[in-house]
Enzyme design. Structure first.
Site, PDB file in Angstrom:
ATOM      1  N   ASP A  25       0.828  -1.215   0.000  1.00  0.00           N
ATOM      2  CA  ASP A  25       0.000   0.000   0.000  1.00  0.00           C
ATOM      3  C   ASP A  25       0.859   1.261   0.000  1.00  0.00           C
ATOM      4  O   ASP A  25       0.379   2.350  -0.316  1.00  0.00           O
ATOM      5  CB  ASP A  25      -0.963   0.007   1.208  1.00  0.00           C
ATOM      6  CG  ASP A  25      -0.278  -0.048   2.564  1.00  0.00           C
ATOM      7  OD1 ASP A  25       0.959  -0.186   2.621  1.00  0.00           O
ATOM      8  OD2 ASP A  25      -0.989   0.055   3.579  1.00  0.00           O
ATOM      9  N   LYS A  56       9.247  -0.007  -5.080  1.00  0.00           N
ATOM     10  CA  LYS A  56       8.126  -0.943  -5.252  1.00  0.00           C
ATOM     11  C   LYS A  56       7.162  -0.426  -6.336  1.00  0.00           C
ATOM     12  O   LYS A  56       6.646  -1.196  -7.133  1.00  0.00           O
ATOM     13  CB  LYS A  56       7.379  -1.140  -3.931  1.00  0.00           C
ATOM     14  CG  LYS A  56       8.163  -1.850  -2.832  1.00  0.00           C
ATOM     15  CD  LYS A  56       8.530  -3.287  -3.154  1.00  0.00           C
ATOM     16  CE  LYS A  56       7.347  -4.228  -3.143  1.00  0.00           C
ATOM     17  NZ  LYS A  56       7.773  -5.641  -3.360  1.00  0.00           N
TER      18      LYS A  56
HETATM   19  P1  NAD Z   1      11.534  -9.591   4.407  1.00  0.00           P
HETATM   20  O1  NAD Z   1      12.511  -8.480   4.409  1.00  0.00           O
HETATM   21  O2  NAD Z   1      11.163 -10.245   5.689  1.00  0.00           O
HETATM   22  O3  NAD Z   1      12.040 -10.759   3.437  1.00  0.00           O
HETATM   23  C1  NAD Z   1      12.570 -10.501   2.165  1.00  0.00           C
HETATM   24  C2  NAD Z   1      13.201 -11.774   1.647  1.00  0.00           C
HETATM   25  O4  NAD Z   1      13.703 -11.496   0.331  1.00  0.00           O
HETATM   26  C3  NAD Z   1      14.392 -12.243   2.487  1.00  0.00           C
HETATM   27  O5  NAD Z   1      14.329 -13.630   2.669  1.00  0.00           O
HETATM   28  C4  NAD Z   1      15.593 -11.871   1.637  1.00  0.00           C
HETATM   29  O6  NAD Z   1      16.717 -12.727   1.822  1.00  0.00           O
HETATM   30  C5  NAD Z   1      15.030 -11.997   0.231  1.00  0.00           C
HETATM   31  N1  NAD Z   1      15.782 -11.171  -0.719  1.00  0.00           N
HETATM   32  C6  NAD Z   1      16.136  -9.863  -0.580  1.00  0.00           C
HETATM   33  N2  NAD Z   1      16.867  -9.457  -1.634  1.00  0.00           N
HETATM   34  C7  NAD Z   1      16.939 -10.522  -2.477  1.00  0.00           C
HETATM   35  C8  NAD Z   1      17.528 -10.735  -3.741  1.00  0.00           C
HETATM   36  N3  NAD Z   1      18.213  -9.757  -4.360  1.00  0.00           N
HETATM   37  N4  NAD Z   1      17.419 -11.956  -4.323  1.00  0.00           N
HETATM   38  C9  NAD Z   1      16.742 -12.966  -3.718  1.00  0.00           C
HETATM   39  N5  NAD Z   1      16.166 -12.820  -2.498  1.00  0.00           N
HETATM   40  C10 NAD Z   1      16.259 -11.620  -1.899  1.00  0.00           C
HETATM   41  O7  NAD Z   1      10.247  -9.010   3.670  1.00  0.00           O
HETATM   42  P2  NAD Z   1       8.708  -9.334   3.910  1.00  0.00           P
HETATM   43  O8  NAD Z   1       8.208  -8.464   4.990  1.00  0.00           O
HETATM   44  O9  NAD Z   1       8.540 -10.812   3.988  1.00  0.00           O
HETATM   45  O10 NAD Z   1       8.085  -8.793   2.546  1.00  0.00           O
HETATM   46  C11 NAD Z   1       7.933  -9.661   1.422  1.00  0.00           C
HETATM   47  C12 NAD Z   1       7.314  -8.886   0.275  1.00  0.00           C
HETATM   48  O11 NAD Z   1       6.053  -8.351   0.690  1.00  0.00           O
HETATM   49  C13 NAD Z   1       8.140  -7.676  -0.171  1.00  0.00           C
HETATM   50  O12 NAD Z   1       8.075  -7.603  -1.566  1.00  0.00           O
HETATM   51  C14 NAD Z   1       7.453  -6.481   0.460  1.00  0.00           C
HETATM   52  O13 NAD Z   1       7.626  -5.323  -0.310  1.00  0.00           O
HETATM   53  C15 NAD Z   1       6.004  -6.950   0.453  1.00  0.00           C
HETATM   54  N6  NAD Z   1       5.149  -6.381   1.507  1.00  0.00           N
HETATM   55  C16 NAD Z   1       5.522  -6.456   2.817  1.00  0.00           C
HETATM   56  C17 NAD Z   1       4.679  -5.945   3.804  1.00  0.00           C
HETATM   57  C18 NAD Z   1       5.047  -6.035   5.262  1.00  0.00           C
HETATM   58  O14 NAD Z   1       4.318  -5.484   6.106  1.00  0.00           O
HETATM   59  N7  NAD Z   1       6.107  -6.722   5.650  1.00  0.00           N
HETATM   60  C19 NAD Z   1       3.463  -5.350   3.447  1.00  0.00           C
HETATM   61  C20 NAD Z   1       3.106  -5.312   2.083  1.00  0.00           C
HETATM   62  C21 NAD Z   1       3.955  -5.829   1.128  1.00  0.00           C
END
Ligand code: NAD
Ligand code: TYD
Length: 336
Positions: free
Chosen positions: A126, A154
């Site tokens: 969001d 994003k």
């Molecule tokens: P996180 O930071 O916990 O996990 C990210 C994962 O991506 C990690 O395991 C990391 O090792 C991997 N990663 C990072 N760079 C990489 C690369 N270059 N190649 C391969 N792997 C890579 O993130 P999250 O909170 O689990 O979020 C996951 C997705 O959801 C993201 O795209 C984020 O933008 C989206 N998102 C998150 C939230 C939230 O509240 N956490 C809300 C909405 C959307």
């Protein structure tokens, strides 16, 4: 049997999605591709207990590494969770956000197109919509207005995804979700940081006046919504996912402290985050009306489950704050 490539599957939401998919869709084989950044935890998924599961340690920004996976496996679906995900880190070091979130997504799109995959689902946020005032909700039609390097990266990725739909007729989908919380979240984000600092008697940094508002969703609800969109979403469409649980940061921290029977004096007001978005709130009526999705847990229920998980999984977070991962664990307040 279909094969789903899931990127970032050792991070918070990716881990939860893989566990959900593995237990609810036995007919989908899983390939998890993760570069294992500070935010990943290889212990999250015990490969011995998984069937039809492969793990690749690769960086999605490295096209050659990624191409190997597509060469070696017939991939039907791609779900892209991999990202640098923390706003505060993006303020300190935006470059890696561009690399992973934009270049990495572009590599995935190009390879998916070349290999004619059936569906590409981009996990977005969001935060691409910017910041709201007191009233109103983000809809899928709200213009993009990202305000941090994280949300700008994003939003850029979302635009690349849509460009592949319009230009190459690629079967793409996008979900945009509000703030998640729950099991396996790295304790740099507000809720796990608050729980762990409270349990260990450390101050809880509260940015600015503490009245910024987020719409919180329990991670199990989010991953259900993601699977709904993967299975039933219309190509070229964006689906908002929200929790209908708006709360000020001071409110959420106070609630956690109350649940843990800890004093409010642990809260420490600190300098505000630069460009701090004031309020996020989601209109997710589209996914409800089209796909039947609704969050099942309210904030109170979700927080109880989350607190119990961190209580019962001390080993998981103690490794992060004092063990092998110690050098990665610094709250942004300590880093600034
Ligand atoms: P996180 O930071 O916990 O996990 C990210 C994962 O991506 C990690 O395991 C990391 O090792 C991997 N990663 C990072 N760079 C990489 C690369 N270059 N190649 C391969 N792997 C890579 O993130 P999250 O909170 O689990 O979020 C996951 C997705 O959801 C993201 O795209 C984020 O933008 C989206 N998102 C998150 C939230 C939230 O509240 N956490 C809300 C909405 C959307
Ligand atoms: P965060 O969990 O970093 O998610 P996001 O920035 O993606 O919304 O932060 C949630 C809210 O909590 C945000 O308004 C910033 C605030 N915050 C604090 O007040 N103290 C903290 O230590 C952290 C990490 C966040």
């Amino acid at each position: 049997m279909k094969t789903c490539l899931i990127t970032g599957g050792l991070g918070f939401i990716g881990t939860n999605f893989i566990k959900y998919l593995a237990s609810h869709r036995k007919d989908i084989a899983i390939i998890n591709a993760d570069s294992i950044t500070y935010a990943a935890n290889p212990c999250n998924i015990d490969e011995k207990t998984m069937v039809n599961y492969k793990f690749y340690k690769i960086d999605i920004a490295n096209n050659d590494e990624l191409a190997e996976i597509f060469k070696k496996n017939k991939i039907d679906y791609v779900v892209n969770f991999a990202a640098e995900s923390h706003v505060d880190r993006s303020i300190l070091n935006p470059s890696v956000f561009v690399k992973t979130n934009i270049e990495g997504t572009l590599n995935l799109l190009k390879l998916s197109l070349e290999h004619k995959i059936e569906k590409f689902l981009q996990i977005s946020t969001d935060e691409v919509y910017g910041s709201l005032g007191k009233d109103g909700l983000f809809t899928e039609m709200t213009p993009l207005s990202p305000r941090s390097p994280y949300s700008a990266s994003k939003a850029s990725a979302d635009m690349l995804v849509m460009s592949f739909f319009h230009t190459y007729d690629m079967p793409v989908l996008i979900t945009r979700c509000s703030n998640n919380y729950g099991q396996y979240q790295f304790p740099e984000k507000l809720i796990p940081l608050t729980i762990i600092n409270a349990l260990t008697g450390k101050d809880i940094p509260l940015y600015g006046d503490g009245k910024n508002i987020r719409d919180w969703i329990y991670v199990d609800d989010h991953v259900r919504g993601v699977l709904d969109v993967l299975e039933k979403g219309r190509f070229g469409e964006i689906y908002n996912i929200g929790g209908r649980s708006e709360m000020q940061n001071i409110g959420i921290i106070s609630l956690i402290l109350k649940k843990l029977n800890k004093p409010l004096s642990l809260i420490k007001y600190v300098k505000d985050r630069a460009g701090h978005d004031r309020r996020y709130a989601m209109d997710f009526s589209k996914i409800t009306e089209e796909l039947g999705f609704k969050p099942q847990l309210n904030l109170n229920e979700g927080l109880d489950l989350t607190i119990s998980w961190y209580f019962e999984n001390e080993d998981w977070w103690k490794k992060i704050i004092s063990g092998d991962y110690r050098h990665y664990y610094k709250t942004m307040y300590e880093m600034r």
